[in-house]
Design an enzyme around this catalytic site. Structure first.
Site, PDB file in Angstrom:
ATOM      1  N   HIS A 152       4.952   0.057  -0.085  1.00 46.00           N
ATOM      2  CA  HIS A 152       5.580  -0.845   0.889  1.00 46.00           C
ATOM      3  C   HIS A 152       4.593  -1.857   1.441  1.00 46.00           C
ATOM      4  CE1 HIS A 152       3.870   2.482   3.268  1.00 46.00           C
ATOM      5  NE2 HIS A 152       3.652   1.570   4.204  1.00 46.00           N
ATOM      6  N   ARG A 154       5.688  -9.303  17.082  1.00 46.72           N
ATOM      7  CA  ARG A 154       6.357  -8.090  16.576  1.00 46.72           C
ATOM      8  C   ARG A 154       5.601  -6.866  17.088  1.00 46.72           C
ATOM      9  NH1 ARG A 154       5.704  -4.368  12.203  1.00 46.72           N
ATOM     10  NH2 ARG A 154       7.456  -4.173  10.724  1.00 46.72           N
ATOM     11  N   ASP A 158       0.806   5.051   1.743  1.00 49.45           N
ATOM     12  CA  ASP A 158       0.156   5.742   2.868  1.00 49.45           C
ATOM     13  C   ASP A 158      -0.641   6.967   2.421  1.00 49.45           C
ATOM     14  OD1 ASP A 158       1.156   3.844   4.544  1.00 49.45           O
ATOM     15  OD2 ASP A 158       2.759   5.091   5.362  1.00 49.45           O
ATOM     16  N   HIS A 179       0.825  -1.199   0.000  1.00 52.51           N
ATOM     17  CA  HIS A 179       0.000   0.000   0.000  1.00 52.51           C
ATOM     18  C   HIS A 179       0.865   1.256   0.000  1.00 52.51           C
ATOM     19  CE1 HIS A 179       0.868  -0.705   4.271  1.00 52.51           C
ATOM     20  NE2 HIS A 179       0.708   0.593   4.431  1.00 52.51           N
TER      21      HIS A 179
END
Length: 252
Positions: A221, A231, A165, A163
């Protein structure tokens, strides 16, 4: 996946790494703010802005908040600004849900550290792109994420899709991520991947590492699926448009 180049290995301690890339046209379809809207685009990584000890303290804030909820799928978020917290397949407002009990979960010191860390990241981004940090404003969504390998239950759990941003959120001009856990020690998979024509550029998370980039399609990204472990990271986003500014979170 084609050619992969590692921009930042987990084992490295990077003072500053910055790669300039041509800006996309995404910013042209939004109102421009002189002295802030990107004319220089790129991506940077630094391990010199936030210490590992500070990252551990920030992670404990995330752990305490996320322990109150959590997604049924593998990706949970906590937004201290709006109070949004993943709970099952939905979100609740942490502040409305817990009321005064919120002061048993977070302290003023937690929020002071959060503000300080945000400010240092803001200054580092401004320095890298040659703009005044006062012309950038925090914008939403700015949130903690906790990702494990539980199967996705809703589209909110599907964090791995490529996507842009600026396209997804509109208000974003500069995006940053502060990693709160270590690739290969705390989790497997889960690397951050810039998807460039003909090659991928990856960042291996390391507690205290900050990656930042202009939010247009010059920086398409995604995040790899987490294969094991957990994570933790925090996404901190900035806009040039004061109409889209949000305030720092306050412990009421």
């Amino acid at each position: 996946e084609g050619v992969t180049e590692v921009l930042a290995h987990r084992s490295e301690n990077l003072r500053d790494k910055f790669v300039e890339i041509p800006c996309s046209e995404d910013y042209d379809s939004h109102r421009r703010f002189e002295g802030c809207t990107p004319r220089k685009c790129g991506r940077g990584v630094t391990d010199a802005v936030i210490t590992r000890e500070e990252a551990e303290r920030i992670r404990r804030i995330a752990e305490r908040g996320l322990s109150l909820g959590g997604s049924d799928g593998g990706a949970s978020i906590l937004d201290l600004h709006s109070g949004a917290l993943s709970l099952g397949k939905h979100f609740v407002n942490l502040y409305r849900y817990y009321g005064d009990k919120i002061q048993d979960i977070f302290t003023e010191e937690d929020f002071a550290l959060y503000r300080d860390v945000k400010q240092r990241i803001q200054q580092r981004i401004a320095q890298a792109f040659g703009i005044n940090s006062a012309s950038m404003y925090l914008t939403k969504p700015t949130f903690f994420s906790r990702i494990n390998n539980t199967e996705a239950k809703t589209t909110h759990d599907e964090y791995w899709h490529p996507h842009v941003d600026k396209v997804t959120y509109g208000s974003f001009d500069y995006t940053s991520l502060l990693y709160l856990s270590d690739y290969t020690e705390d989790f497997g998979g889960g690397r951050f991947v810039f998807m460039d024509a003909g090659s991928n550029k990856t960042i291996e998370p390391r507690a205290g590492r900050v990656s930042f980039f202009t939010s247009g399609s010059e920086n398409l990204h995604r995040v790899e699926k987490v294969r094991w472990g957990t994570r933790y990271a925090i996404t901190i986003s900035f806009t040039c448009n004061p109409d889209h500014a949000i305030g720092d979170p306050v412990l009421v």
